[in-house]
Scaffold this motif. Sequence first.
Motif, PDB file in Angstrom:
ATOM      1  N   THR A   1       0.837  -1.181   0.000  1.00 13.28           N
ATOM      2  CA  THR A   1       0.000   0.000   0.000  1.00 13.28           C
ATOM      3  C   THR A   1       0.880   1.243   0.000  1.00 13.28           C
ATOM      4  OG1 THR A   1      -0.089  -0.285   2.376  1.00 13.28           O
ATOM      5  CG2 THR A   1      -2.008  -0.963   1.138  1.00 13.28           C
ATOM      6  N   PRO A   2       0.889   1.982  -1.108  1.00  8.99           N
ATOM      7  CA  PRO A   2       1.754   3.158  -1.195  1.00  8.99           C
ATOM      8  C   PRO A   2       1.294   4.294  -0.283  1.00  8.99           C
ATOM      9  CG  PRO A   2       0.377   2.965  -3.159  1.00  8.99           C
ATOM     10  CD  PRO A   2       0.124   1.753  -2.341  1.00  8.99           C
ATOM     11  N   VAL A   3       0.006   4.353   0.019  1.00  6.76           N
ATOM     12  CA  VAL A   3      -0.509   5.487   0.764  1.00  6.76           C
ATOM     13  C   VAL A   3      -0.095   5.415   2.230  1.00  6.76           C
ATOM     14  CG1 VAL A   3      -2.575   6.792   1.346  1.00  6.76           C
ATOM     15  CG2 VAL A   3      -2.426   5.591  -0.839  1.00  6.76           C
ATOM     16  N   SER A   4      -0.155   4.188   2.783  1.00  3.18           N
ATOM     17  CA  SER A   4       0.195   4.084   4.200  1.00  3.18           C
ATOM     18  C   SER A   4       0.883   2.750   4.472  1.00  3.18           C
ATOM     19  CB  SER A   4      -1.065   4.227   5.053  1.00  3.18           C
ATOM     20  OG  SER A   4      -2.168   3.701   4.389  1.00  3.18           O
TER      21      SER A   4
ATOM     22  N   GLU B   1      -6.456   2.566   0.374  1.00  3.69           N
ATOM     23  CA  GLU B   1      -5.059   2.599   0.791  1.00  3.69           C
ATOM     24  C   GLU B   1      -4.147   2.266  -0.380  1.00  3.69           C
ATOM     25  OE1 GLU B   1      -4.762   3.635   3.786  1.00  3.69           O
ATOM     26  OE2 GLU B   1      -6.860   3.359   4.340  1.00  3.69           O
ATOM     27  N   ARG B   2      -4.678   1.482  -1.298  1.00  7.69           N
ATOM     28  CA  ARG B   2      -3.887   1.047  -2.449  1.00  7.69           C
ATOM     29  C   ARG B   2      -3.861   2.131  -3.518  1.00  7.69           C
ATOM     30  NH1 ARG B   2      -0.854  -0.094  -5.357  1.00  7.69           N
ATOM     31  NH2 ARG B   2      -0.237  -1.941  -6.517  1.00  7.69           N
ATOM     32  N   ILE B   3      -5.009   2.737  -3.740  1.00  7.35           N
ATOM     33  CA  ILE B   3      -5.119   3.701  -4.828  1.00  7.35           C
ATOM     34  C   ILE B   3      -5.340   5.080  -4.237  1.00  7.35           C
ATOM     35  CG2 ILE B   3      -6.381   4.291  -6.927  1.00  7.35           C
ATOM     36  CD1 ILE B   3      -7.322   1.295  -6.890  1.00  7.35           C
ATOM     37  N   ARG B   4      -4.374   5.948  -4.441  1.00  2.42           N
ATOM     38  CA  ARG B   4      -4.388   7.246  -3.767  1.00  2.42           C
ATOM     39  C   ARG B   4      -5.637   8.050  -4.101  1.00  2.42           C
ATOM     40  NH1 ARG B   4      -0.014   9.703  -1.415  1.00  2.42           N
ATOM     41  NH2 ARG B   4       1.343   8.183  -2.386  1.00  2.42           N
TER      42      ARG B   4
ATOM     43  N   SER C   1      -8.449   7.274  -1.960  1.00  2.22           N
ATOM     44  CA  SER C   1      -8.289   7.655  -0.568  1.00  2.22           C
ATOM     45  C   SER C   1      -8.702   9.107  -0.340  1.00  2.22           C
ATOM     46  CB  SER C   1      -6.854   7.389  -0.130  1.00  2.22           C
ATOM     47  OG  SER C   1      -6.281   8.531   0.393  1.00  2.22           O
ATOM     48  N   ASP C   2      -8.534   9.963  -1.367  1.00  2.38           N
ATOM     49  CA  ASP C   2      -8.950  11.350  -1.213  1.00  2.38           C
ATOM     50  C   ASP C   2     -10.460  11.497  -1.214  1.00  2.38           C
ATOM     51  OD1 ASP C   2      -6.323  11.984  -1.199  1.00  2.38           O
ATOM     52  OD2 ASP C   2      -6.200  12.387  -3.350  1.00  2.38           O
TER      53      ASP C   2
ATOM     54  N   ARG D   1     -12.699   9.037  -0.483  1.00  2.00           N
ATOM     55  CA  ARG D   1     -13.142   7.750   0.032  1.00  2.00           C
ATOM     56  C   ARG D   1     -14.664   7.669   0.209  1.00  2.00           C
ATOM     57  NH1 ARG D   1     -10.368   4.451   4.658  1.00  2.00           N
ATOM     58  NH2 ARG D   1      -8.622   5.680   3.939  1.00  2.00           N
TER      59      ARG D   1
END
Lengths: 302, 316, 349
Positions: free
Chosen positions: C52-55, C303-306, C309-310, C312
């Motif tokens: 997960t790049p976001v977190s 969490e995977r795709i930014r 997440s914005d 959500r």
Amino acid sequence: MYNVLFVYLAMAVLISIDTIRRDRIQKGKDQERYVQERTLLGQKTKRVLLELKNLTITFGGVTALNAVNLKIYQGEILALIGPNGAGKTTVFNVVTGVYRATSGEVLLNEQSLDGMKRHHITKIGIARTFQNIRLFGDMTALENVITGTDVHKRSGLLGGLFGMPRARREEKAGRVKAHEILQFIGIDEYSDRLARNLPYGVQRRLEIARALGTNPQLLLLDEPAAGFNPAEKVELANTIKKIRDAGYTVLLIEHDMSLIMGISDRVAVLDFGQKIADDLPSVVQNDKRVIEAYLGVPADAS
Amino acid sequence: MFSTLIDQFWSLTLSGIALGFIYVLISLGYTMVYGVLRMINFANSEIFMFGTFATIVISRDFLGNVDGTKSLPLPKLILTITLCLLGSMLVSGLVAVFVELVAYRRLRARGTNKLATLISAIGISIVLSEFMRIITNSRPTLNPRVLEKKSLFEIAGASFRMDTVLTIIFAAVLFVVLDRFVKFSRLGRAIRAVSMNEDASKLMGVDLNKVISATFLIGGLMSGAAAFFYTLTYENTKFNVGFTLGLAAFTAAVIGGIGNIRGAFFGGLSLGLVEVYASSILGTEWKSVTVFIILVLVLVLKPNGIFGEAVQQTRA
Amino acid sequence: MKLLNRLREGNLRDWGASFWEQSSPTKRKVIATSLIGFAALAPFMGFGLLDTPVSDYGAVLVYPVGMFILMALGLNIVVGKSGLLDLGYVAFFAIGAYTMAILGTRTSLNTWEIMPIGIALAMLAGLILGLPALRLRGDYLAIVTLGFGEIVRISALNTREIGGPNGIANVPVPPSIGPIKFSLNDQKAFFWVVLIMILLTIWMIRRLSVRRAGRAWEAIRQDEDVAELMGVHTLKYKLWSFSLGAAVGGAAGVLYASKTLFIAPEMFTLNVSILILACVVFGGMGNIWGVVLGAAILAYLPERIRFISDARLLVFGLALVITMNFRPDGLLPRKKREKAIVKSTQDGI
């Protein structure tokens, strides 16, 4: 538009009453005597199971039932008939606690049902079916019946969760009993099918089975033969008789006159919320007021 | 504790009435839709919210009212009020129609259970408010002043401000118009027919889809008008402004007996007053708690509303 | 390929169920153990596609993924099993979290000792809300529960004794169990606790589903009036459903507070209730595996795709509308199959 419908209905009823009467005359007096004898025999031992006392219900000014008195004896089949809107289903709804009586009361075994919760009324022995089938469609036939048997179980949620011995015992007993009832009604082969996928006739019978699952003293059947063909009606008549012979008391709403005349021990007639007759089938079908109620008297029809 | 209430009773009463009229208009959105669908219009609060933004955009961006220190000159003021009111009503009305199309129609056609429709409505409500949140970056949006909050006259210590008077007069007029419309117009009769018996009215040739769309539209128009008066008085809005107001307006509709248009009038006014009085005693931070407790009490004790007719429910 | 076909036909769930039913008890044990083992190894799989790049991956597995699954399962008892729309589920989560935070910072009790207290308080809150609210039907219940959720938050916000808007900081982490230590840098231990809680919840739901309580809920969901007329004590079973759901929410709350160290009212908004509801609805109301899958996907994707997440909540709202309109039974629908049919097609599978 409704007048036309009403005339058609009245004609149909008249014709069927007439047919039945001719039928009866042909069969001779033997049957008449048989009916009377059986009723006489019944009178010696009959005990009032359910009693409606001066039952009145009004909905915002409209009187649905007006001072109705009715006794249902243990072990009989009592048919409740009357034109549409006469208040038959209202009687069911009061007895099962869906409506509250405006005045008067309902007694089961001399105990008043006034103010009793609906599930409690079921528990002390009144179960019903519905005019428009209302099964639990996403459950199997067996589960529908087991839900009925659950009412007398003493183990609750925690017992089931932790697998207490009593819960297991009751669960097993409920399953066995449900199968017995399905066999009794003759639809055990469908026990694992989802209720909503069952054929129409089986659904109607499953409603009866589910009601029997609650082990009622009094079984209320709301137009159980609706939508049946003649062969199915005969089969249903036999089933209802079988239920009575097994010791249940049956209160039946039906429009099919031949079915009613064939199986009921007594017939009560409602018209505009009032009871206008309550007697042996043979007597009722010759009652002047009953025939008038179905045909409509010019003075009343206006 | 009660001193504020006693000292400022009449001025509180006045602002309670003004607030009450805003509730009346929003609660019409709930009540009308409930009448025909027997379902709460969950997105009504967002329909209202879009109206508040429409008002600000028209006044600030189209008409260029950015100065915001004193009242506009009279001709411009009248123009602003007219355009903002109509624009706000239009936007809210269109959003309401859109909500019905997206969230309700398909499910109604398929005849699924109530739960599905309810969830769908909640979904669309979230989408609308999130859409606005992302656009506005979660920040409140100010409405530059178009109307100075000057007192016109005073009675018993209650100062009749321009915006209060406008709100009360316009809202009362709108309510009467709506009431007459539903009573006497052809469409109004169709709406009432559907709310009494859907199947029968279908048989009698009522175009159900059209009537339901129209009901949402009318409810939206009313919420839009409420949005305009709200923005005029409070001069700011936020993406979640509809939440508290929506809950309050819904409570008002329930007090008046949901589905009952005149009931909504009494429900809205009484809730407005109760809320203002209660806030002066308990403090404004407990305002929504008060409203909610009133809602639960009414629902449990008098489910048909205080002013509603006791309709016997056929349940089996 | 075959699997894809089944998914398209929408009976993947039925396929799984019949496979399970036809397995011998030993085979079932093997399958269950290996599935649980596989799930327990999830913290070690945070590389490649799953990362997960976001977190932080390890943290994501605990919150939101694990917590969402747990809470979705709890809410599923209420919404999926009994058909009661509860929009205030966050309240029970908040009550659990605040119980942990208050008792954890002011007494010497540790997380495991507070857990039963938190669960009990959440259940109590469920009863207090349920007694008046569960007499109401459908949409009224939804709006009353929604209000209740807000009330709990507003009360926390306005009560200075529990930190008001500042919340409570320095909530202790759970004490270590043997060699397993709980720390924020390495959240494997938290994940395993959540996993155990999820398994317990699944056990509870599966068990009750085939018992009296499950039938009562099912009957209430399908036709409450008839259920009552068939002798089901509807209020009692609705209350049970509510408080069991609340218990799971409360348990999740206790663990959450003990994991994040700091809680504040703003964490317990209506949005959380909606997110959890979306998980239940998206996965398939009433079906445990659907709910688990739905919650996992909806918790993991943002969490995977930014981009997600914005926005959500927007995505979750859309998920609600779209699921209801086009696939109202969710990804994995509830039981549709019949045993009789399964038997007759046994040879074909």
